[in-house]
Motif scaffolding. Structure first.
Motif, PDB file in Angstrom:
ATOM      1  N   UNK A 195       0.831  -1.201   0.000  1.00 52.36           N
ATOM      2  CA  UNK A 195       0.000   0.000   0.000  1.00 52.36           C
ATOM      3  C   UNK A 195       0.870   1.257   0.000  1.00 52.36           C
ATOM      4  N   UNK A 196       1.699   1.401  -1.030  1.00 52.67           N
ATOM      5  CA  UNK A 196       2.522   2.603  -1.172  1.00 52.67           C
ATOM      6  C   UNK A 196       2.813   2.810  -2.651  1.00 52.67           C
ATOM      7  N   UNK A 252       9.917   1.076  -4.189  1.00 53.13           N
ATOM      8  CA  UNK A 252      10.388   0.331  -3.033  1.00 53.13           C
ATOM      9  C   UNK A 252      10.511   1.268  -1.842  1.00 53.13           C
ATOM     10  N   UNK A 253      10.352   0.728  -0.652  1.00 58.48           N
ATOM     11  CA  UNK A 253      10.526   1.494   0.572  1.00 58.48           C
ATOM     12  C   UNK A 253      11.339   0.661   1.554  1.00 58.48           C
ATOM     13  N   UNK A 254      11.916   1.337   2.547  1.00 55.18           N
ATOM     14  CA  UNK A 254      12.638   0.623   3.596  1.00 55.18           C
ATOM     15  C   UNK A 254      11.871   0.767   4.913  1.00 55.18           C
ATOM     16  N   UNK A 255      11.634  -0.349   5.551  1.00 56.52           N
ATOM     17  CA  UNK A 255      10.963  -0.383   6.844  1.00 56.52           C
ATOM     18  C   UNK A 255      12.016  -0.646   7.908  1.00 56.52           C
ATOM     19  N   UNK A 287       1.980  -1.520   9.211  1.00 61.24           N
ATOM     20  CA  UNK A 287       0.559  -1.368   8.863  1.00 61.24           C
ATOM     21  C   UNK A 287       0.302  -0.323   7.770  1.00 61.24           C
ATOM     22  N   UNK A 288       0.946   0.857   7.823  1.00 61.81           N
ATOM     23  CA  UNK A 288       0.680   1.866   6.780  1.00 61.81           C
ATOM     24  C   UNK A 288       1.081   1.425   5.376  1.00 61.81           C
ATOM     25  N   UNK A 289       1.930   0.400   5.292  1.00 56.84           N
ATOM     26  CA  UNK A 289       2.441  -0.021   3.987  1.00 56.84           C
ATOM     27  C   UNK A 289       1.791  -1.307   3.476  1.00 56.84           C
ATOM     28  N   UNK A 290       0.847  -1.844   4.257  1.00 54.35           N
ATOM     29  CA  UNK A 290       0.199  -3.107   3.910  1.00 54.35           C
ATOM     30  C   UNK A 290      -1.283  -2.865   3.628  1.00 54.35           C
ATOM     31  N   UNK A 291      -1.757  -3.378   2.503  1.00 49.34           N
ATOM     32  CA  UNK A 291      -3.157  -3.173   2.114  1.00 49.34           C
ATOM     33  C   UNK A 291      -4.114  -3.906   3.043  1.00 49.34           C
ATOM     34  N   UNK A 333       3.932  -4.097  -4.947  1.00 51.34           N
ATOM     35  CA  UNK A 333       3.330  -5.288  -5.555  1.00 51.34           C
ATOM     36  C   UNK A 333       3.697  -6.588  -4.872  1.00 51.34           C
ATOM     37  N   UNK A 334       4.494  -6.517  -3.806  1.00 56.03           N
ATOM     38  CA  UNK A 334       4.834  -7.744  -3.070  1.00 56.03           C
ATOM     39  C   UNK A 334       3.569  -8.354  -2.476  1.00 56.03           C
ATOM     40  N   UNK A 335       3.557  -9.687  -2.407  1.00 58.21           N
ATOM     41  CA  UNK A 335       2.472 -10.353  -1.690  1.00 58.21           C
ATOM     42  C   UNK A 335       2.915 -10.598  -0.239  1.00 58.21           C
TER      43      UNK A 335
END
Length: 346
Positions: free
Chosen positions: A35-36, A40-43, A59-63, A91-93
């Motif tokens: 959900x971004x 790519x992003x780094x957590x 959570x903010x990055x997961x649909x 697009x990662x699952x």
């Protein structure tokens, strides 16, 4: 309806149900769940985080966090979490995200041109998990410094400006060991031999290189500037380097953020071991982190008879060099006249 036909219908229904269930499971596990908008992003997961805290972080990055939790718990991630810096791709699952959370991605840590250990630590802590207080205490640990040949005045010289690959959550002890090893690696046999030929230690070379670095931004001029200072050291002449006066003023005021563009005659009497107008020889440590070009400029200094230099008013950024004080006086007068016209008051 005969038994054979009934059995066929039941099997068909079961098969259909299996397909539906399989499709639901497949969607739950293997459908995109990010959900971004970025590629790519780094957590960043802080040290000591538990599973519930990690869920809040991602959570903010997961649909659909429910889908993620289902996969995470099936794969025992909830019981085996660890800190670090992790990369999520658009697009990662859920399966791929759990896998990603098990691979601590290193970062490219870069630093240069810091004038004090405090400023270096501020730069480092902005890129890493370690807080600045813990980091500076680790660097200044007397046992560590002594074991690696440094003291409070010279420890800044251990950090060779470059880009290094490190883990975001590396411990301060492991980080300082890495920097000490990088320092030893930098001082290879060739560089150590050149330092020895100058009758200098690596720490002394870095101290002089810091002055050279501050004197000129022109890399091609640094070997010539280094040659001037080496000539002065041989003659037991004071280095008379304005950057050391600026450093002494900042150190006295405990303010390395102040901007000092000009050194006045009254500044030259400041009582400081870094005052190279009053003291002969090198100051007790580097006045900044010299970059590699400045260090190598000292090790490969130009051989000449110059013992003076002054900022050029004709080739801005460069200097005019002289062998005699009289010749130097001509260039110095031109520079004083030019800077007076600029209205520089500090």
């Amino acid at each position: 309806m005969n038994k054979k036909k009934k059995a066929g219908i039941v099997i068909g229904i079961l098969f259909t149900v299996a397909l539906i269930v399989g499709f639901i499971i497949y969607k739950s596990i293997f459908s995109a769940n990010t959900n971004f908008p970025e590629k790519e992003i780094y957590v960043k997961i802080p040290t000591g985080s538990d599973y519930d805290q990690i869920l809040e972080i991602i959570k903010p990055f997961v649909k659909d966090i429910g889908k993620f939790k289902s996969v995470a718990e099936k794969r025992s991630y909830s019981e085996n979490v660890f800190p670090g810096r992790f990369m999520f791709k658009k697009g990662m699952n859920s399966f791929e995200m759990v896998t990603a959370l098990r691979h601590n991605e290193p970062l490219n840590l870069a630093f240069n041109n810091q004038e004090s250990l405090e400023k270096l630590v501020s730069r480092l802590s902005s890129q890493m998990e370690i807080d600045s207080t813990t980091m500076i205490n680790s660097f200044r640990d007397s046992v560590f410094m002594k074991a690696n040949g440094f003291n409070e005045e010279t420890i800044l010289g251990m950090f060779i400006p470059n880009t290094y690959e490190v883990k975001w959550n590396i411990s301060p002890e492991k980080f300082r060991e890495k920097m000490a090893n990088e320092y030893k690696k930098f001082w290879n046999d060739d560089r150590k031999a050149k330092a020895k030929a100058l009758n200098m230690t690596p720490e002394q070379v870095i101290t002089l290189a810091a002055i050279v670095h501050k004197e000129t931004v022109k890399i091609d001029e640094r070997p010539r500037v280094a040659g001037v200072y080496l000539n002065r050291l041989k003659l037991d002449m004071p280095l008379q380097a304005d950057p050391t006066i600026i450093f002494a003023l900042k150190k006295r005021d405990n303010d390395f953020n102040q901007v000092i563009k000009r050194v006045f005659s009254g500044d030259l009497i400041i009582n400081s071991p870094y005052n190279t107008y009053l003291n002969i020889g090198l100051p007790p440590g580097p006045i900044a982190m010299p970059d590699i070009s400045a260090i190598d400029a000292v090790l490969n200094a130009e051989k000449h008879n110059y013992i003076y230099f002054c900022a050029s008013v004709e080739r801005f950024g460069y200097h005019e060099f002289a062998e005699t004080f009289a010749e130097h006086g001509v260039w110095a007068k031109k520079y004083r006249e030019w800077i007076a016209n600029q209205g520089v008051t500090r």
